[in-house]
Scaffold this motif. Structure first.
Motif, PDB file in Angstrom:
ATOM      1  N   VAL A  39       0.867  -1.172   0.000  1.00  0.00           N
ATOM      2  CA  VAL A  39       0.000   0.000   0.000  1.00  0.00           C
ATOM      3  C   VAL A  39       0.903   1.220   0.000  1.00  0.00           C
ATOM      4  O   VAL A  39       1.819   1.314   0.820  1.00  0.00           O
ATOM      5  CB  VAL A  39      -0.915   0.011   1.252  1.00  0.00           C
ATOM      6  N   VAL A  40       0.672   2.123  -0.926  1.00  0.00           N
ATOM      7  CA  VAL A  40       1.457   3.350  -1.023  1.00  0.00           C
ATOM      8  C   VAL A  40       0.546   4.521  -0.671  1.00  0.00           C
ATOM      9  O   VAL A  40      -0.493   4.711  -1.298  1.00  0.00           O
ATOM     10  CB  VAL A  40       2.048   3.534  -2.438  1.00  0.00           C
ATOM     11  N   LEU A  41       0.956   5.277   0.341  1.00  0.00           N
ATOM     12  CA  LEU A  41       0.195   6.444   0.784  1.00  0.00           C
ATOM     13  C   LEU A  41       0.996   7.696   0.471  1.00  0.00           C
ATOM     14  O   LEU A  41       2.200   7.733   0.701  1.00  0.00           O
ATOM     15  CB  LEU A  41      -0.055   6.375   2.292  1.00  0.00           C
ATOM     16  N   LYS A  42       0.332   8.704  -0.042  1.00  0.00           N
ATOM     17  CA  LYS A  42       0.959  10.006  -0.254  1.00  0.00           C
ATOM     18  C   LYS A  42       0.342  10.963   0.754  1.00  0.00           C
ATOM     19  O   LYS A  42      -0.875  11.023   0.890  1.00  0.00           O
ATOM     20  CB  LYS A  42       0.738  10.483  -1.676  1.00  0.00           C
ATOM     21  N   ALA A  43       1.194  11.670   1.474  1.00  0.00           N
ATOM     22  CA  ALA A  43       0.711  12.504   2.565  1.00  0.00           C
ATOM     23  C   ALA A  43       1.337  13.885   2.519  1.00  0.00           C
ATOM     24  O   ALA A  43       2.479  14.045   2.094  1.00  0.00           O
ATOM     25  CB  ALA A  43       1.038  11.833   3.892  1.00  0.00           C
ATOM     26  N   SER A  44       0.582  14.867   2.981  1.00  0.00           N
ATOM     27  CA  SER A  44       1.079  16.237   3.109  1.00  0.00           C
ATOM     28  C   SER A  44       1.118  16.609   4.580  1.00  0.00           C
ATOM     29  O   SER A  44       0.411  16.050   5.408  1.00  0.00           O
ATOM     30  CB  SER A  44       0.158  17.215   2.373  1.00  0.00           C
ATOM     31  N   VAL A  45       1.904  17.605   4.882  1.00  0.00           N
ATOM     32  CA  VAL A  45       2.109  18.043   6.256  1.00  0.00           C
ATOM     33  C   VAL A  45       1.007  19.010   6.682  1.00  0.00           C
ATOM     34  O   VAL A  45       0.556  19.839   5.894  1.00  0.00           O
ATOM     35  CB  VAL A  45       3.493  18.731   6.371  1.00  0.00           C
ATOM     36  N   ASP A  46       0.578  18.894   7.941  1.00  0.00           N
ATOM     37  CA  ASP A  46      -0.331  19.864   8.549  1.00  0.00           C
ATOM     38  C   ASP A  46       0.506  21.084   8.921  1.00  0.00           C
ATOM     39  O   ASP A  46       1.374  21.012   9.801  1.00  0.00           O
ATOM     40  CB  ASP A  46      -0.987  19.243   9.780  1.00  0.00           C
ATOM     41  N   LEU A  47       0.274  22.188   8.259  1.00  0.00           N
ATOM     42  CA  LEU A  47       1.122  23.373   8.400  1.00  0.00           C
ATOM     43  C   LEU A  47       1.148  23.909   9.828  1.00  0.00           C
ATOM     44  O   LEU A  47       2.213  24.197  10.370  1.00  0.00           O
ATOM     45  CB  LEU A  47       0.658  24.457   7.426  1.00  0.00           C
ATOM     46  N   PHE A  48      -0.011  24.032  10.488  1.00  0.00           N
ATOM     47  CA  PHE A  48      -0.053  24.627  11.826  1.00  0.00           C
ATOM     48  C   PHE A  48       0.601  23.725  12.874  1.00  0.00           C
ATOM     49  O   PHE A  48       1.310  24.200  13.758  1.00  0.00           O
ATOM     50  CB  PHE A  48      -1.485  24.986  12.215  1.00  0.00           C
ATOM     51  N   SER A  49       0.374  22.416  12.787  1.00  0.00           N
ATOM     52  CA  SER A  49       1.048  21.495  13.719  1.00  0.00           C
ATOM     53  C   SER A  49       2.556  21.514  13.494  1.00  0.00           C
ATOM     54  O   SER A  49       3.328  21.409  14.444  1.00  0.00           O
ATOM     55  CB  SER A  49       0.515  20.075  13.540  1.00  0.00           C
ATOM     56  N   SER A  50       2.955  21.642  12.247  1.00  0.00           N
ATOM     57  CA  SER A  50       4.390  21.703  11.934  1.00  0.00           C
ATOM     58  C   SER A  50       5.027  22.955  12.518  1.00  0.00           C
ATOM     59  O   SER A  50       6.153  22.915  13.019  1.00  0.00           O
ATOM     60  CB  SER A  50       4.612  21.672  10.428  1.00  0.00           C
ATOM     61  N   ILE A  51       4.313  24.060  12.452  1.00  0.00           N
ATOM     62  CA  ILE A  51       4.830  25.313  13.022  1.00  0.00           C
ATOM     63  C   ILE A  51       5.020  25.153  14.525  1.00  0.00           C
ATOM     64  O   ILE A  51       6.049  25.563  15.081  1.00  0.00           O
ATOM     65  CB  ILE A  51       3.897  26.498  12.683  1.00  0.00           C
ATOM     66  N   LYS A  52       4.048  24.522  15.204  1.00  0.00           N
ATOM     67  CA  LYS A  52       4.176  24.278  16.650  1.00  0.00           C
ATOM     68  C   LYS A  52       5.385  23.383  16.930  1.00  0.00           C
ATOM     69  O   LYS A  52       6.144  23.623  17.870  1.00  0.00           O
ATOM     70  CB  LYS A  52       2.914  23.619  17.202  1.00  0.00           C
ATOM     71  N   PHE A  53       5.558  22.344  16.122  1.00  0.00           N
ATOM     72  CA  PHE A  53       6.691  21.437  16.302  1.00  0.00           C
ATOM     73  C   PHE A  53       8.017  22.190  16.170  1.00  0.00           C
ATOM     74  O   PHE A  53       8.911  22.075  17.010  1.00  0.00           O
ATOM     75  CB  PHE A  53       6.618  20.288  15.295  1.00  0.00           C
ATOM     76  N   PHE A  54       8.165  22.968  15.104  1.00  0.00           N
ATOM     77  CA  PHE A  54       9.416  23.693  14.881  1.00  0.00           C
ATOM     78  C   PHE A  54       9.634  24.786  15.926  1.00  0.00           C
ATOM     79  O   PHE A  54      10.763  25.048  16.316  1.00  0.00           O
ATOM     80  CB  PHE A  54       9.478  24.260  13.462  1.00  0.00           C
TER      81      PHE A  54
END
Length: 166
Positions: free
Chosen positions: A105-120
């Motif tokens: 199974v191949v999944l293509k995914a994009s990043v959640d921008l707001f959660s990524s900002i919190k992470f960084f």
């Protein structure tokens, strides 16, 4: 015309209860010996981006140890870094896994921008780390007569090793 005594009503109620119990037990009565398929994560890689938001490809391998085909209906998944849900997604484009077979199974995914900002933001506010923890949780739906299949992978991404490999 028909009259039931207390004992007859108890017997009838007990019979209905047992009948409902078998009806709602689903998989165990319809497919004795059913084994949960094995799900393993085979790769997780970054894809070339189109725009600002990075995309990833997640590959799963599914092994079906049963004598009937596994017709996957859908998957939901979450990827977290340091406890922040960075990627959450679903897909209904999944292959049929034949009996005693395996499939990818191949999944293509994009990043959640707001959660990524919190992470960084948290990453910048905390001392430099050599490793970042990650977790991937996936839930596969094989239809109403099969139990949900869950897979999880947790680990560490070694940042110093990743920088040296570039």
């Amino acid at each position: 015309m028909f009259e039931f005594t207390g004992k007859q009503m108890q017997k009838k109620s007990g019979f209905i209860f047992i009948l409902l119990l078998f009806f709602f037990s689903g998989c165990s009565t319809l497919q004795p010996g059913y084994e949960t398929p094995v799900v393993s994560i085979t790769s997780f890689k970054a894809l070339p981006t189109q725009g600002l938001i990075p995309q990833f490809e997640i590959n799963l391998r599914i092994i079906n140890p049963n004598r009937s085909s596994l017709d996957l209906k859908g998957i939901s998944y979450t990827i977290s870094l340091e406890g922040h849900k960075i990627i959450t997604g679903v897909s209904n484009k999944l292959p049929m896994i034949e009996a005693y077979g395996e499939g990818d199974v191949v999944l293509k995914a994009s990043v959640d921008l707001f959660s990524s900002i919190k992470f960084f933001t948290n990453l910048m506010n905390n001392p430099i780390k050599d490793q970042i923890s990650y977790s991937l949780n996936a839930k596969l739906d094989a239809g109403s007569f099969h139990p949900l299949i869950r897979a999880a992978k947790n680990g560490q991404i070694n940042l110093t090793q990743a920088i040296k490999n570039q």
